[in-house]
Motif scaffolding. Sequence first.
Motif, PDB file in Angstrom:
ATOM      1  N   ARG A  23     -55.950  21.295  69.213  1.00 48.75           N
ATOM      2  CA  ARG A  23     -55.062  20.189  68.848  1.00 48.75           C
ATOM      3  C   ARG A  23     -53.609  20.629  68.869  1.00 48.75           C
ATOM      4  O   ARG A  23     -52.735  19.924  69.391  1.00 48.75           O
ATOM      5  CB  ARG A  23     -55.429  19.650  67.460  1.00 48.75           C
ATOM      6  N   ARG A  24     -53.341  21.800  68.308  1.00 50.75           N
ATOM      7  CA  ARG A  24     -51.970  22.292  68.287  1.00 50.75           C
ATOM      8  C   ARG A  24     -51.455  22.600  69.688  1.00 50.75           C
ATOM      9  O   ARG A  24     -50.284  22.356  70.000  1.00 50.75           O
ATOM     10  CB  ARG A  24     -51.878  23.540  67.414  1.00 50.75           C
ATOM     11  N   LEU A  25     -52.326  23.118  70.517  1.00 53.81           N
ATOM     12  CA  LEU A  25     -51.928  23.427  71.884  1.00 53.81           C
ATOM     13  C   LEU A  25     -51.600  22.145  72.645  1.00 53.81           C
ATOM     14  O   LEU A  25     -50.629  22.091  73.416  1.00 53.81           O
ATOM     15  CB  LEU A  25     -53.049  24.188  72.585  1.00 53.81           C
ATOM     16  N   SER A  26     -52.370  21.087  72.409  1.00 53.71           N
ATOM     17  CA  SER A  26     -52.141  19.824  73.112  1.00 53.71           C
ATOM     18  C   SER A  26     -50.821  19.171  72.710  1.00 53.71           C
ATOM     19  O   SER A  26     -50.293  18.323  73.444  1.00 53.71           O
ATOM     20  CB  SER A  26     -53.300  18.860  72.853  1.00 53.71           C
ATOM     21  N   GLU A  27     -50.285  19.571  71.558  1.00 58.28           N
ATOM     22  CA  GLU A  27     -48.990  19.033  71.135  1.00 58.28           C
ATOM     23  C   GLU A  27     -47.849  19.574  71.986  1.00 58.28           C
ATOM     24  O   GLU A  27     -46.747  19.017  71.979  1.00 58.28           O
ATOM     25  CB  GLU A  27     -48.745  19.382  69.661  1.00 58.28           C
ATOM     26  N   ARG A  28     -48.104  20.644  72.707  1.00 54.32           N
ATOM     27  CA  ARG A  28     -47.068  21.278  73.527  1.00 54.32           C
ATOM     28  C   ARG A  28     -47.071  20.761  74.965  1.00 54.32           C
ATOM     29  O   ARG A  28     -46.198  21.111  75.758  1.00 54.32           O
ATOM     30  CB  ARG A  28     -47.244  22.788  73.517  1.00 54.32           C
ATOM     31  N   GLY A  29     -48.073  19.968  75.316  1.00 56.24           N
ATOM     32  CA  GLY A  29     -48.150  19.417  76.658  1.00 56.24           C
ATOM     33  C   GLY A  29     -49.571  19.047  77.022  1.00 56.24           C
ATOM     34  O   GLY A  29     -50.510  19.233  76.232  1.00 56.24           O
ATOM     35  N   ALA A  30     -49.741  18.527  78.234  1.00 55.13           N
ATOM     36  CA  ALA A  30     -51.070  18.144  78.709  1.00 55.13           C
ATOM     37  C   ALA A  30     -51.868  19.391  79.058  1.00 55.13           C
ATOM     38  O   ALA A  30     -51.468  20.171  79.927  1.00 55.13           O
ATOM     39  CB  ALA A  30     -50.942  17.235  79.928  1.00 55.13           C
ATOM     40  N   ILE A  31     -52.993  19.575  78.366  1.00 55.33           N
ATOM     41  CA  ILE A  31     -53.818  20.765  78.544  1.00 55.33           C
ATOM     42  C   ILE A  31     -54.968  20.461  79.499  1.00 55.33           C
ATOM     43  O   ILE A  31     -55.627  19.421  79.389  1.00 55.33           O
ATOM     44  CB  ILE A  31     -54.363  21.259  77.197  1.00 55.33           C
ATOM     45  N   ALA A  32     -55.207  21.369  80.429  1.00 47.19           N
ATOM     46  CA  ALA A  32     -56.313  21.224  81.373  1.00 47.19           C
ATOM     47  C   ALA A  32     -57.009  22.565  81.541  1.00 47.19           C
ATOM     48  O   ALA A  32     -56.392  23.629  81.395  1.00 47.19           O
ATOM     49  CB  ALA A  32     -55.813  20.712  82.721  1.00 47.19           C
ATOM     50  N   PHE A  33     -58.301  22.489  81.844  1.00 47.98           N
ATOM     51  CA  PHE A  33     -59.114  23.687  82.045  1.00 47.98           C
ATOM     52  C   PHE A  33     -59.665  23.661  83.465  1.00 47.98           C
ATOM     53  O   PHE A  33     -60.057  22.605  83.969  1.00 47.98           O
ATOM     54  CB  PHE A  33     -60.271  23.725  81.042  1.00 47.98           C
ATOM     55  N   GLY A  34     -59.710  24.818  84.095  1.00 43.67           N
ATOM     56  CA  GLY A  34     -60.199  24.839  85.463  1.00 43.67           C
ATOM     57  C   GLY A  34     -60.761  26.180  85.884  1.00 43.67           C
ATOM     58  O   GLY A  34     -60.646  27.187  85.166  1.00 43.67           O
ATOM     59  N   MET A  35     -61.385  26.196  87.048  1.00 39.77           N
ATOM     60  CA  MET A  35     -61.876  27.408  87.697  1.00 39.77           C
ATOM     61  C   MET A  35     -61.351  27.418  89.125  1.00 39.77           C
ATOM     62  O   MET A  35     -61.234  26.366  89.752  1.00 39.77           O
ATOM     63  CB  MET A  35     -63.408  27.436  87.724  1.00 39.77           C
ATOM     64  N   VAL A  36     -61.059  28.586  89.628  1.00 39.11           N
ATOM     65  CA  VAL A  36     -60.555  28.723  90.996  1.00 39.11           C
ATOM     66  C   VAL A  36     -61.415  29.738  91.734  1.00 39.11           C
ATOM     67  O   VAL A  36     -61.566  30.879  91.286  1.00 39.11           O
ATOM     68  CB  VAL A  36     -59.075  29.162  91.006  1.00 39.11           C
ATOM     69  N   GLU A  37     -61.980  29.326  92.845  1.00 38.51           N
ATOM     70  CA  GLU A  37     -62.801  30.207  93.663  1.00 38.51           C
ATOM     71  C   GLU A  37     -61.897  31.055  94.564  1.00 38.51           C
ATOM     72  O   GLU A  37     -60.718  30.769  94.738  1.00 38.51           O
ATOM     73  CB  GLU A  37     -63.766  29.370  94.513  1.00 38.51           C
ATOM     74  N   PRO A  38     -62.443  32.133  95.174  1.00 36.52           N
ATOM     75  CA  PRO A  38     -61.636  32.982  96.050  1.00 36.52           C
ATOM     76  C   PRO A  38     -60.936  32.185  97.149  1.00 36.52           C
ATOM     77  O   PRO A  38     -61.509  31.264  97.736  1.00 36.52           O
ATOM     78  CB  PRO A  38     -62.668  33.954  96.627  1.00 36.52           C
ATOM     79  N   GLY A  39     -59.693  32.539  97.397  1.00 38.06           N
ATOM     80  CA  GLY A  39     -58.887  31.850  98.397  1.00 38.06           C
ATOM     81  C   GLY A  39     -57.411  32.059  98.116  1.00 38.06           C
ATOM     82  O   GLY A  39     -57.039  32.797  97.196  1.00 38.06           O
ATOM     83  N   PRO A  40     -56.538  31.427  98.880  1.00 38.81           N
ATOM     84  CA  PRO A  40     -55.088  31.633  98.718  1.00 38.81           C
ATOM     85  C   PRO A  40     -54.579  31.317  97.315  1.00 38.81           C
ATOM     86  O   PRO A  40     -53.737  32.052  96.781  1.00 38.81           O
ATOM     87  CB  PRO A  40     -54.486  30.688  99.766  1.00 38.81           C
ATOM     88  N   GLU A  41     -55.049  30.236  96.699  1.00 44.23           N
ATOM     89  CA  GLU A  41     -54.602  29.893  95.358  1.00 44.23           C
ATOM     90  C   GLU A  41     -55.065  30.937  94.347  1.00 44.23           C
ATOM     91  O   GLU A  41     -54.315  31.319  93.434  1.00 44.23           O
ATOM     92  CB  GLU A  41     -55.123  28.505  94.959  1.00 44.23           C
ATOM     93  N   ALA A  42     -56.285  31.418  94.500  1.00 46.34           N
ATOM     94  CA  ALA A  42     -56.784  32.477  93.613  1.00 46.34           C
ATOM     95  C   ALA A  42     -55.956  33.744  93.757  1.00 46.34           C
ATOM     96  O   ALA A  42     -55.676  34.428  92.768  1.00 46.34           O
ATOM     97  CB  ALA A  42     -58.258  32.757  93.916  1.00 46.34           C
TER      98      ALA A  42
END
Length: 406
Positions: A210-229
Amino acid sequence: MALIAAANIYPIKAWPAPVPVDDTLPRDDEITIAIVDSPTAFLAMQAEWEALFARAGLPHQVFQSHAVLRHWMRHYLDSRTSLSIITGRRRGRLVMALPLIRQRRFGVVSLRFMGVPVAQFGDVLIEPAECEGSLMQAGWDCLQRLDADVLDLRKLRADSALMRSGLVAGAVLRERLEAPFADLTFRVGPDGPSKAYASRERSNHRRRLRRLSERGAIAFGMVEPGPEAARLAVMAVAMKRASLLRHGIVAPTIADQRFSAFFHDLAGDAAGGSPLHITMITCDGAPIGLDLALDCKGTSFGHVIATHPEHERGGVGGILVHHSFASAKRRGNAIFDLLAPADAYKHEHADGLTAVSDLVLALSWKGRLAANYGLLNWRPFLKQAFRRLPSPLTRRLAAWSYGGKS
């Protein structure tokens, strides 16, 4: 007596002469022991190495996978280091591979695990049926004739194939650590930490979110091998360095620019079977927590966990651990290995511990002096000495170690 089919033991370039082979040994046409000392030859072994790993590789041997080792070789193999990979074949098929390197330090010639210092565990790849057979012993006999002084075995697990073989029984213990691991079935709940954690901890987790969400929009994700990773891997290492610097912790392995370059390439190798996966927390689209973990046969190994400096005190680290657990479980893993050492925060999530040892096995009289009189035992000593220094001094040393950059 070990059975060796042919004298396929090739000289390393630094050697003045080939390894001597005892022609009086009994021979068995089914068994061949050889040394691979050429980077090109190791790269050419990819298909058969991966086939052996698929048949016989243990989860913790992800650090002996061809993908990890070839990226290590690109960044860490230098003029002071040469390959000395012991291979064993039966009827021509690769059934054993002990990936070693040869180095000279302090006037002592050492054989070490290929992959140091980024590899968290070292071991021999070997089919189970060969562990107690003539081939394993033949490979060990070959190792002892490689004109080295010591076998420097860092991060050897109690459940490793090499430890179970009993061949290192005479080694000198330099340091013993523990690697905690979490049972993901037990630890991961439908929306966060499971009831394996106390109700207070689960409540704190929700409060931190809850406190973290007060600082901005929180999102969770996973990134597979590749340029972004690859991009995120470099960012994770930079975050880790900044955190270590703030706390005055010197970590030469992480400070080394090769560490970041290695993870950049491993994370980006989508076509080469990279085992690296990145778990991420973002705030308003910007990463504030990153975890680099390697998956292998149902176990995920958390190598680098890092949080953004502006969020370090907001509990992001704890939230990231739980997100990493949930992500690893979704990828099909049952165990999350937190690696050695067993830091206090890891014990909060541990369902068991695996003993990990640093061992030195003497192979010559010079090696016996080095092993028995502590000439190679400087790492634990330096760690203990550094902890006793005053904080202002450790911070200055850390700043020097990281080039004064955060």
